[in-house]
Scaffold this active site. Structure first.
Site, mmCIF file in Angstrom:
data_model
loop_
_atom_site.group_PDB
_atom_site.id
_atom_site.type_symbol
_atom_site.label_atom_id
_atom_site.label_comp_id
_atom_site.label_asym_id
_atom_site.label_seq_id
_atom_site.Cartn_x
_atom_site.Cartn_y
_atom_site.Cartn_z
ATOM 1 N N LEU A 189 -3.069 2.345 17.836
ATOM 2 C CA LEU A 189 -2.618 3.652 18.323
ATOM 3 C C LEU A 189 -3.281 3.963 19.662
ATOM 4 C CD1 LEU A 189 -2.757 5.820 15.057
ATOM 5 C CD2 LEU A 189 -0.950 4.283 15.857
ATOM 6 N N ASP B 205 -10.486 -0.742 13.774
ATOM 7 C CA ASP B 205 -11.197 -0.770 12.482
ATOM 8 C C ASP B 205 -12.641 -0.292 12.606
ATOM 9 O OD1 ASP B 205 -8.848 -1.907 11.369
ATOM 10 O OD2 ASP B 205 -9.499 -3.899 11.938
ATOM 11 N N GLU C 82 -7.423 -2.234 -2.638
ATOM 12 C CA GLU C 82 -6.782 -1.376 -1.620
ATOM 13 C C GLU C 82 -5.869 -0.357 -2.294
ATOM 14 O OE1 GLU C 82 -4.880 -3.392 1.670
ATOM 15 O OE2 GLU C 82 -6.168 -5.138 1.432
ATOM 16 N N ASN D 224 0.841 -1.206 0.000
ATOM 17 C CA ASN D 224 0.000 0.000 0.000
ATOM 18 C C ASN D 224 0.871 1.250 0.000
ATOM 19 O OD1 ASN D 224 -3.078 -0.411 0.149
ATOM 20 N ND2 ASN D 224 -2.254 -2.039 1.470
ATOM 21 N N HIS E 266 -8.265 -1.444 5.345
ATOM 22 C CA HIS E 266 -8.558 -2.746 5.938
ATOM 23 C C HIS E 266 -9.120 -3.677 4.858
ATOM 24 C CE1 HIS E 266 -9.415 -5.555 9.150
ATOM 25 N NE2 HIS E 266 -10.608 -5.752 8.604
HETATM 26 C C1 GRF Z 1 -3.221 -4.909 3.840
HETATM 27 O O1 GRF Z 1 -4.001 -6.021 3.504
HETATM 28 C C2 GRF Z 1 -4.026 -3.931 4.649
HETATM 29 O O2 GRF Z 1 -5.378 -3.922 4.310
HETATM 30 C C3 GRF Z 1 -3.857 -4.446 6.056
HETATM 31 O O3 GRF Z 1 -2.530 -4.901 6.109
HETATM 32 C C4 GRF Z 1 -2.096 -5.268 4.807
HETATM 33 C C5 GRF Z 1 -0.855 -4.485 4.528
HETATM 34 O O4 GRF Z 1 -0.259 -4.858 3.321
HETATM 35 N N1 GRF Z 1 -4.168 -3.412 7.012
HETATM 36 P P1 GRF Z 1 0.942 -4.034 2.740
HETATM 37 O O5 GRF Z 1 2.040 -4.018 3.791
HETATM 38 O O6 GRF Z 1 0.454 -2.658 2.426
HETATM 39 O O7 GRF Z 1 1.367 -4.774 1.513
#
Ligand code: GRF
Length: 206
Positions: free
Chosen positions: A99, A151, A180, A20, A115
């Protein structure tokens, strides 16, 4: 972005793979994107996310939980780092720590998380496995503001994906992850353009 406008400074918190983060860094590399990653912080020394940040010449900081007596002290150091780098929006991207209320308050309305489920279904760990075990036919991804819960904060954007009968945790996770990577930069852009308003549980998009 209008020329001359200062881009929004993003502080990305990550613990692992950092895909991400990469999607965010790639979005920020577009000249018209109204945000820039100004710091990446990880709680794990070997988080690949730190390496992605360095490759993009973004300050990459390992904040070791063992160096702090408790969660409040850790989050206080985190807050100082974010302040020092003039972060306008904190983006949690696979950050495996909850957090503290103090940090959430300090950056109220300025922390987002992604998420891998259609919240409020399947919060917490292994959301994709929870979805498969529950037998849902539709799964997805959510970008939301962060509040004191896990979440639970107001939802900004969601996208759904089908669940196929032969899906494994890996195949479903990969399908969700593509969403995502699309949603997170979209949500950041909306925030940077001042188009998001939190009204109770709802996020209004202008
Ligand atoms: C993702 O699936 C996100 O939704 C979750 O943790 C994972 C992180 O993946 N919170 P990355 O490190 O961004 O590849």
């Amino acid at each position: 972005m209008t020329s001359g406008a200062t881009p929004l400074g993003l502080g990305v918190l990550a613990s692992g793979r950092g895909s991400n983060l990469q999607a965010i860094l790639e979005a920020c590399a577009r000249p018209d994107f109204p945000a820039r990653v100004v710091v990446v912080v990880a709680d794990r020394e070997r988080a690949p996310a730190l390496e992605h940040a360095r490759q993009h010449r973004v300050p990459a900081i390992w904040l070791n939980p063992k160096d702090f007596g408790d969660r409040a002290a850790y989050d206080e150091a985190l807050r100082r780092l974010l302040d020092e780098h003039r972060v306008g929006l904190v983006c949690l991207a696979g950050f495996m720590r909850i957090l503290t209320p103090g940090l959430v308050r300090a950056y109220a309305g300025r922390i987002m998380n992604v998420h891998p489920s259609l919240l409020p279904a399947f919060p917490g760990l292994a959301a994709q496995r929870q979805a498969l075990e529950h037998g849902v036919r539709v799964a997805g991804a959510t970008v939301h503001f962060v509040d004191d819960g896990v979440d639970t904060g107001p939802i900004i954007l969601q996208a759904s994906v089908p669940v196929h009968p032969d899906d494994t945790e890996e195949t479903l996770s990969a399908r969700i992850l593509l969403e995502e990577h699309r949603l997170y930069p979209d949500a950041i852009r909306l925030f940077a353009e001042g188009r998001l308003t939190i009204a109770g549980r709802k996020v209004l998009i202008r």
